[in-house]
Structures are given as structure tokens and as C-alpha cells.
Design a protein around this motif. Structure first.
Motif, PDB file in Angstrom:
ATOM      1  N   ASN A 177      93.465  30.674 129.787  1.00  0.00           N
ATOM      2  CA  ASN A 177      92.789  29.682 129.064  1.00  0.00           C
ATOM      3  C   ASN A 177      91.257  29.377 129.590  1.00  0.00           C
ATOM      4  OD1 ASN A 177      91.914  28.851 126.420  1.00  0.00           O
ATOM      5  ND2 ASN A 177      92.931  27.002 126.814  1.00  0.00           N
ATOM      6  N   VAL A 178      90.598  30.269 130.226  1.00  0.00           N
ATOM      7  CA  VAL A 178      89.446  29.962 130.977  1.00  0.00           C
ATOM      8  C   VAL A 178      88.159  30.576 130.219  1.00  0.00           C
ATOM      9  CG1 VAL A 178      88.405  30.037 133.275  1.00  0.00           C
ATOM     10  CG2 VAL A 178      90.884  29.835 132.932  1.00  0.00           C
ATOM     11  N   ALA A 179      87.066  30.010 130.456  1.00  0.00           N
ATOM     12  CA  ALA A 179      85.869  30.473 130.150  1.00  0.00           C
ATOM     13  C   ALA A 179      84.688  30.167 131.261  1.00  0.00           C
ATOM     14  CB  ALA A 179      85.200  29.668 128.544  1.00  0.00           C
ATOM     15  N   PHE A 180      83.662  31.218 131.182  1.00  0.00           N
ATOM     16  CA  PHE A 180      82.624  30.896 131.962  1.00  0.00           C
ATOM     17  C   PHE A 180      81.178  30.850 131.226  1.00  0.00           C
ATOM     18  CE2 PHE A 180      82.407  35.598 132.105  1.00  0.00           C
ATOM     19  CZ  PHE A 180      80.934  35.911 132.357  1.00  0.00           C
ATOM     20  N   VAL A 181      80.417  30.125 131.978  1.00  0.00           N
ATOM     21  CA  VAL A 181      78.757  29.878 131.593  1.00  0.00           C
ATOM     22  C   VAL A 181      78.177  30.159 132.710  1.00  0.00           C
ATOM     23  CG1 VAL A 181      79.174  28.852 129.280  1.00  0.00           C
ATOM     24  CG2 VAL A 181      78.838  27.474 131.505  1.00  0.00           C
ATOM     25  N   THR A 182      76.677  30.236 132.873  1.00  0.00           N
ATOM     26  CA  THR A 182      76.020  30.525 134.116  1.00  0.00           C
ATOM     27  C   THR A 182      74.514  29.763 133.782  1.00  0.00           C
ATOM     28  OG1 THR A 182      74.680  32.167 133.559  1.00  0.00           O
ATOM     29  CG2 THR A 182      76.787  32.621 134.110  1.00  0.00           C
ATOM     30  N   GLN A 183      74.430  29.187 134.919  1.00  0.00           N
ATOM     31  CA  GLN A 183      72.804  28.707 135.174  1.00  0.00           C
ATOM     32  C   GLN A 183      72.006  29.801 134.736  1.00  0.00           C
ATOM     33  OE1 GLN A 183      71.993  26.835 138.943  1.00  0.00           O
ATOM     34  NE2 GLN A 183      69.909  27.236 138.913  1.00  0.00           N
TER      35      GLN A 183
ATOM     36  N   GLU B  87      77.300  26.992 124.104  1.00  0.00           N
ATOM     37  CA  GLU B  87      78.364  27.626 124.489  1.00  0.00           C
ATOM     38  C   GLU B  87      79.532  26.799 125.084  1.00  0.00           C
ATOM     39  OE1 GLU B  87      76.859  31.031 126.521  1.00  0.00           O
ATOM     40  OE2 GLU B  87      76.706  32.172 124.873  1.00  0.00           O
ATOM     41  N   ALA B  88      78.921  25.878 126.072  1.00  0.00           N
ATOM     42  CA  ALA B  88      79.983  25.068 127.155  1.00  0.00           C
ATOM     43  C   ALA B  88      80.736  24.350 125.861  1.00  0.00           C
ATOM     44  CB  ALA B  88      79.046  24.142 127.855  1.00  0.00           C
ATOM     45  N   GLU B  89      80.035  23.591 125.119  1.00  0.00           N
ATOM     46  CA  GLU B  89      80.773  22.821 123.980  1.00  0.00           C
ATOM     47  C   GLU B  89      81.843  23.555 123.240  1.00  0.00           C
ATOM     48  OE1 GLU B  89      78.835  19.107 122.364  1.00  0.00           O
ATOM     49  OE2 GLU B  89      76.734  20.255 122.544  1.00  0.00           O
ATOM     50  N   ARG B  90      81.341  24.756 122.590  1.00  0.00           N
ATOM     51  CA  ARG B  90      82.178  25.583 121.869  1.00  0.00           C
ATOM     52  C   ARG B  90      83.522  25.723 122.613  1.00  0.00           C
ATOM     53  NH1 ARG B  90      82.563  31.107 121.771  1.00  0.00           N
ATOM     54  NH2 ARG B  90      80.695  31.314 123.144  1.00  0.00           N
TER      55      ARG B  90
ATOM     56  N   LYS C  30      71.196  27.149 124.782  1.00  0.00           N
ATOM     57  CA  LYS C  30      72.267  27.957 124.028  1.00  0.00           C
ATOM     58  C   LYS C  30      73.174  28.052 125.062  1.00  0.00           C
ATOM     59  CE  LYS C  30      71.725  32.469 125.214  1.00  0.00           C
ATOM     60  NZ  LYS C  30      73.127  33.075 125.722  1.00  0.00           N
ATOM     61  N   VAL C  31      73.235  27.737 126.468  1.00  0.00           N
ATOM     62  CA  VAL C  31      74.323  27.582 127.405  1.00  0.00           C
ATOM     63  C   VAL C  31      75.133  26.084 127.055  1.00  0.00           C
ATOM     64  CG1 VAL C  31      75.027  27.326 130.020  1.00  0.00           C
ATOM     65  CG2 VAL C  31      73.120  28.760 129.033  1.00  0.00           C
TER      66      VAL C  31
ATOM     67  N   ALA D 272      84.013  35.040 127.898  1.00  0.00           N
ATOM     68  CA  ALA D 272      82.425  35.286 128.605  1.00  0.00           C
ATOM     69  C   ALA D 272      81.730  34.830 127.502  1.00  0.00           C
ATOM     70  CB  ALA D 272      82.204  36.774 128.981  1.00  0.00           C
ATOM     71  N   PRO D 273      80.247  34.644 127.832  1.00  0.00           N
ATOM     72  CA  PRO D 273      79.244  34.407 126.996  1.00  0.00           C
ATOM     73  C   PRO D 273      78.984  35.783 125.894  1.00  0.00           C
ATOM     74  CG  PRO D 273      78.469  33.805 129.202  1.00  0.00           C
ATOM     75  CD  PRO D 273      79.739  34.620 129.280  1.00  0.00           C
ATOM     76  N   HIS D 274      78.472  35.371 124.901  1.00  0.00           N
ATOM     77  CA  HIS D 274      78.417  36.184 123.869  1.00  0.00           C
ATOM     78  C   HIS D 274      77.229  37.140 124.366  1.00  0.00           C
ATOM     79  CE1 HIS D 274      80.461  34.446 120.648  1.00  0.00           C
ATOM     80  NE2 HIS D 274      79.635  33.458 120.321  1.00  0.00           N
ATOM     81  N   LYS D 275      76.219  36.809 125.095  1.00  0.00           N
ATOM     82  CA  LYS D 275      75.141  37.615 125.719  1.00  0.00           C
ATOM     83  C   LYS D 275      75.190  37.075 127.192  1.00  0.00           C
ATOM     84  CE  LYS D 275      72.038  39.375 122.027  1.00  0.00           C
ATOM     85  NZ  LYS D 275      70.823  39.295 121.787  1.00  0.00           N
ATOM     86  N   GLU D 276      74.787  37.645 128.197  1.00  0.00           N
ATOM     87  CA  GLU D 276      74.595  37.217 129.445  1.00  0.00           C
ATOM     88  C   GLU D 276      73.813  35.975 129.698  1.00  0.00           C
ATOM     89  OE1 GLU D 276      75.970  36.707 132.917  1.00  0.00           O
ATOM     90  OE2 GLU D 276      76.466  38.342 132.230  1.00  0.00           O
ATOM     91  N   ASP D 277      74.238  34.864 130.017  1.00  0.00           N
ATOM     92  CA  ASP D 277      73.520  33.591 129.977  1.00  0.00           C
ATOM     93  C   ASP D 277      72.159  33.684 130.942  1.00  0.00           C
ATOM     94  OD1 ASP D 277      74.815  32.260 128.068  1.00  0.00           O
ATOM     95  OD2 ASP D 277      76.098  31.199 129.627  1.00  0.00           O
ATOM     96  N   ILE D 278      72.220  34.508 131.962  1.00  0.00           N
ATOM     97  CA  ILE D 278      71.045  34.655 132.780  1.00  0.00           C
ATOM     98  C   ILE D 278      69.583  35.044 131.725  1.00  0.00           C
ATOM     99  CG2 ILE D 278      69.771  35.925 134.536  1.00  0.00           C
ATOM    100  CD1 ILE D 278      72.371  36.128 135.943  1.00  0.00           C
TER     101      ILE D 278
END
Length: 318
Positions: A164-170, A111-114, A107-108, A194-200
Motif C-alpha cells: 500500500n505504497v505510492a510515490f510522487v516526485t520533485q 496527488e500527495a493528499e489524494r 499538482k504534486v 504512480a502519478p497519473h503522469k510523470e511528475d517531472i
């Protein structure tokens, strides 16, 4: 007759295997059953020495890179995910490969590709060198993802376009640590996507909440897990922050009774890649020295399951 001193064991729940780990181990087991041994596994399927040793005994061969695998045997990609170059190489070599990447890690990746397709600059909150981080960064061209490990990194990050920045997480990080980094990013980049839901992942969050539920009452916290298991290390850190003397141990043989000097309450949990048998072994070891009473402390109920690849699914599987 010497009486053993009483000790209370607070057993964190949930603990141990999550759905992604359970699925990954089943993929290796069923691949060995279907194709015979050896089945190759690129990187440790999950970060736990006991799991890896048991699968080796069944016929799994663990390697770090694809070029260590023959082309006539199946290869499984670990639960942590792999860069896109790995399945591309496997296809090029006409190998049979099975992807055991946790669906929450996948899922992460999506999201990164999106974000990349939308033209955003991407920040990945994670630990350098961890296979999950390597896999996520490897979904996109070099330089498309900037790794941020600390609040200081977040404050120093200099994107080309701050709007124009986005974040994802391990997925296996500490919720608390990530919150601090996310807050630092939001302060600097109010428009950050931000992610749709927290990536953790739910399992990481639940296990940390379970530790918080027992650590305040425990003199000592024992976390079953391997030192290279990110989520297990984070559990010990959460326990320390919550007031317990926390120790990460591989198994009952790693237990040092000197840690328990003067202790009356011991918390026990296990990382998401640690088998439940290790927890029982620790309780049995404690019972050799103490009169043990066990109290299970429920912080959450988990009902998540993930489907196996169709090629390995049995008739009764959903």
C-alpha cells in the motif's frame, strides 16, 4: 590583423524561462505595480540571482520566513510551493498573500493528499532541504511522507504495508536519475501507485532533451543558471553524462576561456529560471575571442501558459 578562431555555438531550444517561472515573476511585478513597494517575497521567487536582484530593484523584499514580514504589506509565496502552515499563519495574521506556486508543483501536492486520503504510505523522490520538497512534505502531517534521494534509499525504505505504497516526485529532477529510483521502488513494491503522469515537469524534461540533442556534438556545454537552481544543476549533469565538458555559470562574467582551449563547438543552454539576456551575454562574450556562428537546435516546442491570480489579472489576460 589577428584573425579570431572559428567556433560554433549550438543553442539548445527550449531553454530558459518556463511557464511557471514566468508566471511567478509576473506575480511579483504586478503586485508591486498594484500595491506599491515594498512587496515581500517568502524565499527567492525563483532560484536565479539576476532575477532576484532585478525584482529587489523594483521594490521586492526577500525574506525566509513569514515572521519577517509586516502584516500591512502583501507577501508572495515562491514558485517552489510552501507547507500548509505558511498560508495558515498568513491568514491568522490577516495578511494579504499571493501564491506563486507553480501549478505543476500544486499538482504534486494534490496527488500527495489524494494518496494520503486513500490510506497509502507516500514516498517523495527529491532532494532534502530543497524548498519544493519542504513544501510538498508540509502538505501532510509529519511522518506521512518519506523522502527518498537515491537508489540506496529506495532499497532501504521499509513501509509498514509494502502492498500500500505510492510515490510522487520533485518536479525539477533529472528524468534519468528518477527512472533509476522508480525502477528500484517498482522492483520492491510491484503494486506501488504512480502519478497519473510523470511528475517531472514538461519544462524540465524538454530542457534535458534539448541538452542531450547538443551535448554529443559539443566539446563544451555552458549552462546558464544559479548553483541553487535544481533544474539548472541537473542540466549540467545531463550534459556531462552525454559526453560534453559541462559548466554551470551564473553569467558571462563567470565564463573561463581556459575551458574552451581546443574547443570548436560549444553548447549553450539556460535553466528554467535563467533570463534569456544571460544567454545573449555569453554569446557576445564568446564573440570577443572567436568568430561565432550560431546554430539553434530545436528539441521541442512549448506553448504552455499559466493564468495569473484573478486579483492581479489585467483586462486583456485570459
Amino acid at each position: 590583423m589577428t584573425t579570431r578562431p572559428p567556433i560554433t555555438v549550438l543553442l539548445a531550444s527550449p531553454r530558459g524561462f518556463c511557464a511557471g517561472v514566468d508566471r511567478a515573476i509576473q506575480i511579483v511585478e504586478r503586485a508591486i505595480t498594484k500595491y506599491g513597494a515594498p512587496v515581500y517575497v517568502r524565499h527567492e521567487i525563483v532560484h536565479n540571482r539576476h532575477v532576484v536582484e532585478r525584482l529587489k530593484a523594483l521594490g521586492a523584499v526577500f525574506v525566509e520566513e513569514l515572521d519577517e514580514c509586516p502584516t500591512d504589506r502583501p507577501v508572495v509565496f515562491s514558485a517552489h510551493g510552501v507547507p500548509k502552515s505558511v498560508p495558515a499563519e498568513a491568514k491568522g495574521r490577516k495578511m494579504l498573500f499571493l501564491d506563486a506556486t507553480c501549478p505543476l508543483v500544486s499538482k504534486v501536492h494534490v496527488e500527495a493528499e489524494r494518496h494520503h486520503d486513500a490510506g497509502r504510505e507516500i514516498v517523495l523522490i527529491g532532494h532534502a532541504g530543497h524548498p519544493e520538497v519542504v513544501g510538498t512534505m508540509g502538505q501532510l502531517p509529519d511522518g506521512a511522507i518519506a523522502l527518498i534521494e537515491t537508489v540506496a534509499d529506495a532499497r532501504a525504505y521499509a513501509p509498514r504495508d509494502p502492498g500500500n505504497v505510492a510515490f510522487v516526485t520533485q518536479t525539477t529532477l533529472s528524468v534519468d536519475d528518477t527512472a533509476e529510483i522508480v525502477a528500484a521502488l517498482r522492483t520492491r513494491f510491484p503494486e506501488i501507485a504512480a502519478p497519473h503522469k510523470e511528475d517531472i515537469c514538461y519544462a524540465t524534461t524538454n530542457r534535458q532533451e534539448a541538452v542531450k540533442a547538443i551535448a554529443g556534438r559539443a566539446d563544451v556545454l555552458l549552462v546558464l543558471g544559479s548553483a541553487n537552481s535544481s533544474n539548472s544543476v541537473r542540466l549540467a549533469e545531463v550534459g556531462l553524462r552525454s559526453g560534453a565538458r559541462a559548466h554551470l555559470i551564473d553569467d558571462a562574467d563567470s565564463l573561463d576561456f581556459a575551458w574552451l582551449e581546443g574547443a570548436r563547438v560549444v553548447g549553450v543552454t539556460a535553466g528554467a529560471s535563467a533570463p534569456e539576456i544571460l544567454v545573449q551575454d555569453v554569446i557576445d562574450r564568446l564573440a570577443e575571442r572567436f568568430e561565432v556562428s550560431v546554430e539553434e537546435v530545436d528539441a521541442a516546442r512549448e506553448t504552455v501558459t499559466f493564468k495569473l491570480p484573478k486579483v492581479l489579472a489585467l483586462a486583456g489576460d485570459r
